[in-house]
Design a protein around this motif. Structure first.
Motif, PDB file in Angstrom:
ATOM      1  N   THR A 129       0.853  -1.188   0.000  1.00  0.00           N
ATOM      2  CA  THR A 129       0.000   0.000   0.000  1.00  0.00           C
ATOM      3  C   THR A 129       0.892   1.241   0.000  1.00  0.00           C
ATOM      4  O   THR A 129       2.108   1.156   0.216  1.00  0.00           O
ATOM      5  N   TYR A 130       0.283   2.406  -0.201  1.00  0.00           N
ATOM      6  CA  TYR A 130       1.055   3.657  -0.226  1.00  0.00           C
ATOM      7  C   TYR A 130       1.805   3.860   1.086  1.00  0.00           C
ATOM      8  O   TYR A 130       3.000   4.169   1.099  1.00  0.00           O
ATOM      9  N   TRP A 131       1.109   3.658   2.213  1.00  0.00           N
ATOM     10  CA  TRP A 131       1.730   3.891   3.515  1.00  0.00           C
ATOM     11  C   TRP A 131       2.784   2.832   3.846  1.00  0.00           C
ATOM     12  O   TRP A 131       3.803   3.143   4.471  1.00  0.00           O
ATOM     13  N   GLN A 132       2.556   1.600   3.411  1.00  0.00           N
ATOM     14  CA  GLN A 132       3.574   0.564   3.607  1.00  0.00           C
ATOM     15  C   GLN A 132       4.828   0.886   2.801  1.00  0.00           C
ATOM     16  O   GLN A 132       5.948   0.746   3.308  1.00  0.00           O
ATOM     17  N   ALA A 133       4.641   1.304   1.572  1.00  0.00           N
ATOM     18  CA  ALA A 133       5.783   1.655   0.726  1.00  0.00           C
ATOM     19  C   ALA A 133       6.541   2.844   1.300  1.00  0.00           C
ATOM     20  O   ALA A 133       7.775   2.878   1.293  1.00  0.00           O
ATOM     21  N   LEU A 134       5.790   3.819   1.818  1.00  0.00           N
ATOM     22  CA  LEU A 134       6.424   5.004   2.407  1.00  0.00           C
ATOM     23  C   LEU A 134       7.234   4.625   3.636  1.00  0.00           C
ATOM     24  O   LEU A 134       8.377   5.068   3.808  1.00  0.00           O
ATOM     25  N   ARG A 135       6.653   3.763   4.484  1.00  0.00           N
ATOM     26  CA  ARG A 135       7.318   3.402   5.741  1.00  0.00           C
ATOM     27  C   ARG A 135       8.485   2.442   5.540  1.00  0.00           C
ATOM     28  O   ARG A 135       9.530   2.603   6.160  1.00  0.00           O
ATOM     29  N   VAL A 136       8.316   1.451   4.679  1.00  0.00           N
ATOM     30  CA  VAL A 136       9.309   0.384   4.550  1.00  0.00           C
ATOM     31  C   VAL A 136      10.383   0.687   3.502  1.00  0.00           C
ATOM     32  O   VAL A 136      11.558   0.342   3.684  1.00  0.00           O
ATOM     33  N   ILE A 137       9.994   1.352   2.428  1.00  0.00           N
ATOM     34  CA  ILE A 137      10.916   1.560   1.310  1.00  0.00           C
ATOM     35  C   ILE A 137      11.473   2.986   1.253  1.00  0.00           C
ATOM     36  O   ILE A 137      12.685   3.194   1.206  1.00  0.00           O
ATOM     37  N   VAL A 138      10.574   3.967   1.292  1.00  0.00           N
ATOM     38  CA  VAL A 138      10.980   5.349   1.040  1.00  0.00           C
ATOM     39  C   VAL A 138      11.656   5.997   2.248  1.00  0.00           C
ATOM     40  O   VAL A 138      12.748   6.567   2.130  1.00  0.00           O
ATOM     41  N   LEU A 139      11.031   5.911   3.414  1.00  0.00           N
ATOM     42  CA  LEU A 139      11.572   6.603   4.591  1.00  0.00           C
ATOM     43  C   LEU A 139      12.971   6.133   4.992  1.00  0.00           C
ATOM     44  O   LEU A 139      13.823   6.976   5.331  1.00  0.00           O
ATOM     45  N   PRO A 140      13.278   4.817   4.991  1.00  0.00           N
ATOM     46  CA  PRO A 140      14.652   4.415   5.332  1.00  0.00           C
ATOM     47  C   PRO A 140      15.696   5.015   4.386  1.00  0.00           C
ATOM     48  O   PRO A 140      16.787   5.392   4.828  1.00  0.00           O
ATOM     49  N   GLN A 141      15.377   5.104   3.101  1.00  0.00           N
ATOM     50  CA  GLN A 141      16.311   5.709   2.153  1.00  0.00           C
ATOM     51  C   GLN A 141      16.409   7.219   2.373  1.00  0.00           C
ATOM     52  O   GLN A 141      17.488   7.805   2.264  1.00  0.00           O
ATOM     53  N   ALA A 142      15.267   7.831   2.676  1.00  0.00           N
ATOM     54  CA  ALA A 142      15.263   9.274   2.907  1.00  0.00           C
ATOM     55  C   ALA A 142      16.069   9.638   4.147  1.00  0.00           C
ATOM     56  O   ALA A 142      16.749  10.669   4.177  1.00  0.00           O
ATOM     57  N   LEU A 143      15.994   8.780   5.179  1.00  0.00           N
ATOM     58  CA  LEU A 143      16.699   9.061   6.425  1.00  0.00           C
ATOM     59  C   LEU A 143      18.204   9.188   6.203  1.00  0.00           C
ATOM     60  O   LEU A 143      18.865  10.029   6.805  1.00  0.00           O
ATOM     61  N   LYS A 144      18.751   8.350   5.325  1.00  0.00           N
ATOM     62  CA  LYS A 144      20.184   8.436   5.026  1.00  0.00           C
ATOM     63  C   LYS A 144      20.544   9.797   4.443  1.00  0.00           C
ATOM     64  O   LYS A 144      21.593  10.353   4.742  1.00  0.00           O
ATOM     65  N   LYS A 145      19.655  10.326   3.622  1.00  0.00           N
ATOM     66  CA  LYS A 145      19.895  11.628   3.008  1.00  0.00           C
ATOM     67  C   LYS A 145      19.681  12.770   4.000  1.00  0.00           C
ATOM     68  O   LYS A 145      20.228  13.858   3.844  1.00  0.00           O
ATOM     69  N   MET A 146      18.873  12.508   5.026  1.00  0.00           N
ATOM     70  CA  MET A 146      18.562  13.549   6.005  1.00  0.00           C
ATOM     71  C   MET A 146      19.642  13.725   7.067  1.00  0.00           C
ATOM     72  O   MET A 146      19.725  14.782   7.703  1.00  0.00           O
ATOM     73  N   ILE A 147      20.447  12.701   7.309  1.00  0.00           N
ATOM     74  CA  ILE A 147      21.368  12.724   8.443  1.00  0.00           C
ATOM     75  C   ILE A 147      22.259  13.968   8.459  1.00  0.00           C
ATOM     76  O   ILE A 147      22.328  14.661   9.490  1.00  0.00           O
ATOM     77  N   PRO A 148      22.970  14.311   7.368  1.00  0.00           N
ATOM     78  CA  PRO A 148      23.838  15.499   7.429  1.00  0.00           C
ATOM     79  C   PRO A 148      23.094  16.790   7.770  1.00  0.00           C
ATOM     80  O   PRO A 148      23.512  17.512   8.693  1.00  0.00           O
ATOM     81  N   PRO A 149      21.972  17.124   7.067  1.00  0.00           N
ATOM     82  CA  PRO A 149      21.286  18.367   7.445  1.00  0.00           C
ATOM     83  C   PRO A 149      20.654  18.314   8.829  1.00  0.00           C
ATOM     84  O   PRO A 149      20.581  19.334   9.518  1.00  0.00           O
ATOM     85  N   LEU A 150      20.196  17.135   9.258  1.00  0.00           N
ATOM     86  CA  LEU A 150      19.628  17.018  10.599  1.00  0.00           C
ATOM     87  C   LEU A 150      20.685  17.286  11.661  1.00  0.00           C
ATOM     88  O   LEU A 150      20.444  18.010  12.631  1.00  0.00           O
ATOM     89  N   VAL A 151      21.857  16.702  11.471  1.00  0.00           N
ATOM     90  CA  VAL A 151      22.945  16.911  12.437  1.00  0.00           C
ATOM     91  C   VAL A 151      23.335  18.380  12.484  1.00  0.00           C
ATOM     92  O   VAL A 151      23.543  18.952  13.551  1.00  0.00           O
ATOM     93  N   SER A 152      23.434  18.998  11.313  1.00  0.00           N
ATOM     94  CA  SER A 152      23.757  20.423  11.259  1.00  0.00           C
ATOM     95  C   SER A 152      22.720  21.248  12.009  1.00  0.00           C
ATOM     96  O   SER A 152      23.069  22.180  12.752  1.00  0.00           O
ATOM     97  N   GLN A 153      21.454  20.877  11.859  1.00  0.00           N
ATOM     98  CA  GLN A 153      20.387  21.600  12.543  1.00  0.00           C
ATOM     99  C   GLN A 153      20.442  21.366  14.043  1.00  0.00           C
ATOM    100  O   GLN A 153      20.239  22.301  14.839  1.00  0.00           O
ATOM    101  N   PHE A 154      20.745  20.152  14.462  1.00  0.00           N
ATOM    102  CA  PHE A 154      20.829  19.855  15.891  1.00  0.00           C
ATOM    103  C   PHE A 154      22.023  20.573  16.533  1.00  0.00           C
ATOM    104  O   PHE A 154      21.941  21.029  17.680  1.00  0.00           O
ATOM    105  N   ILE A 155      23.117  20.666  15.801  1.00  0.00           N
ATOM    106  CA  ILE A 155      24.272  21.397  16.324  1.00  0.00           C
ATOM    107  C   ILE A 155      23.932  22.875  16.486  1.00  0.00           C
ATOM    108  O   ILE A 155      24.303  23.516  17.478  1.00  0.00           O
TER     109      ILE A 155
END
Length: 217
Positions: A129-155
């Motif tokens: 389903t859309y939400w399963q695909a978002l949770r299992v496939i898309v979000l884990p890949q997106a998280l890898k891309k988010m780490i650098p800007p997230l860390v910069s924001q947390f700092i």
């Protein structure tokens, strides 16, 4: 050099460490809350839910373009006018959580958008389903891309806790000001101590993020 030796007494050092703990406490709570809220807002903006996404977008853009200091002032001095009173610690956490949630929402939305649309299409073609695909496939890949800007924001968040000194939050900068307010010769030693402590906390966070990035990579 004598001023340095006099400034770095155990009493003063312990006083600074207590302030550092307040800084870390505000930072950790704000990071956790803003990540949860910001992730929710970012996902809602990404899926473009009718009316809600647009409304959230307006609010997020408004908050992102306000000075954090103004939000801290409003939370501590403005909200009591409508019956909402908070101590300096709670006011600092509330203001920083609101501000950082808006920033993180955009990071999350951009991170999800950066994932190739074929990933979602492939997952849907395989029966998810859309939400399963978002949770299992898309979000884990997106998280890898988010780490650098997230860390910069947390700092940035950790460093921005110093703004709360304006509402008499007994964090690191506030306590350093008390120490060198009693003796102006301690000003340079206190500034050096502040630099070392802020650097240690922010650098430790960047190391954790680098390790996490390698693990998820």
């Amino acid at each position: 050099m004598s001023s340095f030796a006099e400034a770095y007494t155990w009493i003063n050092f312990r006083f600074l460490l207590e302030g550092l703990w307040v800084t870390i406490e505000v930072s950790l709570v704000s990071i956790v809350l803003s990540f949860i809220i910001g992730s929710f807002l970012g996902i809602i903006r990404y899926i473009r839910a009718p009316f809600i996404s647009g409304l959230f977008g307006v609010v997020i853009d408004l908050i992102r373009n306000l000075p954090l200091l103004l939000l801290i002032f409003f939370t501590y001095f403005g909200l009591p006018k409508i019956g909402i009173r908070m101590n300096p610690l709670a006011a600092a956490i509330a203001a920083m959580t609101v501000f950082e949630s808006a920033m993180i929402a955009e990071i999350v939305r951009s991170g999800i958008k950066a994932v190739d649309t074929g990933q979602m299409e492939g997952a849907r073609a395989n029966g998810l389903t859309y939400w399963q695909a978002l949770r299992v496939i898309v979000l884990p890949q997106a998280l890898k891309k988010m780490i650098p800007p997230l860390v910069s924001q947390f700092i940035s968040l950790i460093k921005d806790t110093s703004l709360a000194t304006i509402i008499v939050l007994p964090e690191l900068l506030y306590r350093a000001q008390i120490i060198y307010g009693q003796n102006t010769r301690y000003m340079i030693p206190m500034f050096l101590a502040l630099a070392v402590m802020y650097f240690a906390v922010c650098y430790a966070l960047s190391l954790v993020a680098a390790r996490l990035e390698k693990t998820t990579g």
